[in-house]
Scaffold this motif. Structure first.
Motif, mmCIF file in Angstrom:
data_model
loop_
_atom_site.group_PDB
_atom_site.id
_atom_site.type_symbol
_atom_site.label_atom_id
_atom_site.label_comp_id
_atom_site.label_asym_id
_atom_site.label_seq_id
_atom_site.Cartn_x
_atom_site.Cartn_y
_atom_site.Cartn_z
ATOM 1 N N SER A 152 0.849 -1.191 0.000
ATOM 2 C CA SER A 152 0.000 0.000 0.000
ATOM 3 C C SER A 152 0.886 1.244 0.000
ATOM 4 C CB SER A 152 -0.887 0.010 1.246
ATOM 5 O OG SER A 152 -0.079 0.192 2.395
ATOM 6 N N THR A 153 0.283 2.390 -0.311
ATOM 7 C CA THR A 153 1.044 3.637 -0.302
ATOM 8 C C THR A 153 1.594 3.923 1.089
ATOM 9 O OG1 THR A 153 -0.448 4.436 -1.999
ATOM 10 C CG2 THR A 153 0.964 6.074 -0.970
ATOM 11 N N GLU A 154 0.806 3.579 2.127
ATOM 12 C CA GLU A 154 1.255 3.801 3.513
ATOM 13 C C GLU A 154 2.511 2.977 3.805
ATOM 14 O OE1 GLU A 154 -2.089 3.025 2.851
ATOM 15 O OE2 GLU A 154 -2.512 5.178 2.917
ATOM 16 N N VAL A 155 2.466 1.735 3.369
ATOM 17 C CA VAL A 155 3.608 0.855 3.618
ATOM 18 C C VAL A 155 4.824 1.332 2.815
ATOM 19 C CG1 VAL A 155 4.489 -1.497 3.317
ATOM 20 C CG2 VAL A 155 2.206 -1.135 4.272
ATOM 21 N N LEU A 156 4.581 1.763 1.589
ATOM 22 C CA LEU A 156 5.668 2.306 0.775
ATOM 23 C C LEU A 156 6.310 3.508 1.470
ATOM 24 C CD1 LEU A 156 7.296 2.582 -1.915
ATOM 25 C CD2 LEU A 156 5.455 4.066 -2.719
ATOM 26 N N ASP A 157 5.462 4.404 1.983
ATOM 27 C CA ASP A 157 5.994 5.584 2.672
ATOM 28 C C ASP A 157 6.779 5.193 3.922
ATOM 29 O OD1 ASP A 157 5.146 7.474 0.868
ATOM 30 O OD2 ASP A 157 3.177 7.717 1.812
ATOM 31 N N ARG A 158 6.321 4.134 4.585
ATOM 32 C CA ARG A 158 7.045 3.654 5.765
ATOM 33 C C ARG A 158 8.427 3.141 5.363
ATOM 34 N NH1 ARG A 158 3.799 -0.644 8.762
ATOM 35 N NH2 ARG A 158 5.447 -2.187 9.002
ATOM 36 N N LEU A 159 8.472 2.399 4.272
ATOM 37 C CA LEU A 159 9.750 1.887 3.782
ATOM 38 C C LEU A 159 10.697 3.045 3.457
ATOM 39 C CD1 LEU A 159 11.621 -0.387 2.708
ATOM 40 C CD2 LEU A 159 10.428 -0.185 0.522
ATOM 41 N N ILE A 160 10.157 4.050 2.767
ATOM 42 C CA ILE A 160 10.986 5.198 2.385
ATOM 43 C C ILE A 160 11.473 5.949 3.628
ATOM 44 C CG2 ILE A 160 10.942 7.462 1.220
ATOM 45 C CD1 ILE A 160 9.041 6.132 -0.856
ATOM 46 N N ARG A 161 10.584 6.092 4.626
ATOM 47 C CA ARG A 161 10.978 6.728 5.886
ATOM 48 C C ARG A 161 12.078 5.925 6.572
ATOM 49 N NH1 ARG A 161 5.839 7.782 7.176
ATOM 50 N NH2 ARG A 161 5.689 5.949 8.504
ATOM 51 N N ASN A 162 11.899 4.609 6.580
ATOM 52 C CA ASN A 162 12.904 3.739 7.202
ATOM 53 C C ASN A 162 14.268 3.870 6.523
ATOM 54 O OD1 ASN A 162 11.157 2.696 9.089
ATOM 55 N ND2 ASN A 162 10.624 0.887 7.866
ATOM 56 N N MET A 163 14.236 4.007 5.194
ATOM 57 C CA MET A 163 15.494 4.119 4.451
ATOM 58 C C MET A 163 16.162 5.458 4.681
ATOM 59 S SD MET A 163 15.019 2.531 0.684
ATOM 60 C CE MET A 163 13.401 3.205 0.305
ATOM 61 N N ASP A 164 15.349 6.431 5.092
ATOM 62 C CA ASP A 164 15.862 7.773 5.302
ATOM 63 C C ASP A 164 16.502 8.334 4.020
ATOM 64 O OD1 ASP A 164 16.246 10.017 6.821
ATOM 65 O OD2 ASP A 164 18.203 9.405 7.582
ATOM 66 N N VAL A 165 15.798 8.145 2.914
ATOM 67 C CA VAL A 165 16.245 8.746 1.647
ATOM 68 C C VAL A 165 15.210 9.777 1.209
ATOM 69 C CG1 VAL A 165 17.595 6.785 0.819
ATOM 70 C CG2 VAL A 165 15.138 6.886 0.323
ATOM 71 N N ASN A 166 15.649 10.727 0.447
ATOM 72 C CA ASN A 166 14.745 11.756 -0.043
ATOM 73 C C ASN A 166 14.205 11.379 -1.409
ATOM 74 O OD1 ASN A 166 13.336 14.027 -0.647
ATOM 75 N ND2 ASN A 166 15.110 15.401 -0.726
ATOM 76 N N LEU A 167 12.884 11.088 -1.452
ATOM 77 C CA LEU A 167 12.258 10.772 -2.733
ATOM 78 C C LEU A 167 11.119 11.739 -3.021
ATOM 79 C CD1 LEU A 167 12.251 6.861 -2.726
ATOM 80 C CD2 LEU A 167 13.724 8.399 -4.023
ATOM 81 N N GLU A 168 11.299 12.964 -2.565
ATOM 82 C CA GLU A 168 10.316 13.998 -2.871
ATOM 83 C C GLU A 168 10.515 14.440 -4.310
ATOM 84 O OE1 GLU A 168 7.948 14.970 -0.793
ATOM 85 O OE2 GLU A 168 8.763 13.587 0.699
ATOM 86 N N GLU A 169 9.402 14.810 -4.945
ATOM 87 C CA GLU A 169 9.502 15.382 -6.284
ATOM 88 C C GLU A 169 10.193 16.731 -6.198
ATOM 89 O OE1 GLU A 169 8.765 13.729 -8.948
ATOM 90 O OE2 GLU A 169 8.084 12.078 -7.701
ATOM 91 N N THR A 170 11.075 16.984 -7.154
ATOM 92 C CA THR A 170 11.709 18.304 -7.138
ATOM 93 C C THR A 170 11.244 19.123 -8.328
ATOM 94 O OG1 THR A 170 13.596 17.265 -8.220
ATOM 95 C CG2 THR A 170 13.794 17.697 -5.868
#
Ligand SMILES: [Zn+2]
Length: 144
Positions: free
Chosen positions: A126-144
């Motif tokens: 899910s998008t929530e789980v994806l966001d959790r994974l990204i938070r856990n990785m501590d990488v920036n995947l924001e659109e620029t």
């Protein structure tokens, strides 16, 4: 394995195995499976690859998956538990490490944040789980 030709020169791969790169790749056993994408066998640390995915998946996805799985090969060599049941998949330290390394490589080869998010989000996530994974990785995947 034929498909790994040239991989011993790949910097991301060398970053994982260092001077042992040639040796590890030469001895890495690869099995074909008929489900999923790719994985590392818990017992002997060999690589399992879905042949259908290899022929139908996007080149970038497959490349990043190989980098991800090679991280697991290394972790297995270090005696770490790749399927530690105390953690959910996206919280498991070995997964976070492998994902972070693959994302770093994805950025290096020029994939956009949107494309990397698309790569990371498997169909069961899910998008929530994806966001959790990204938070856990501590990488920036924001659109620029
Ligand atoms: Zn993994």
């Amino acid at each position: 394995m034929e498909s790994f030709k040239g991989f011993e020169k790949n910097l991301a791969v060398r970053g994982i195995f260092g001077e042992e790169t040639e040796e590890v790749l030469k001895n890495l056993k690869v099995d074909f499976i008929w489900f999923g994408y790719m994985g590392v066998d818990d017992n002997d640390g060999h690589l399992m690859v879905n042949k259908r995915y290899l022929s139908s998946g996007s080149k970038e996805d497959i490349y990043l998956d190989i980098i991800h799985e090679l991280c697991h090969v290394k972790q297995h060599m270090e005696g770490r538990d790749l399927f530690d049941p105390r953690y959910d998949y996206v919280d498991r330290p070995t997964e976070i490490e492998a994902y972070r390394y693959a994302v770093q490589e994805a950025k290096r080869i020029g994939l956009s944040s949107a494309r990397i998010r698309q790569y990371l989000k498997t169909e069961w996530m899910s998008t929530e789980v994806l966001d959790r994974l990204i938070r856990n990785m501590d990488v920036n995947l924001e659109e620029t």
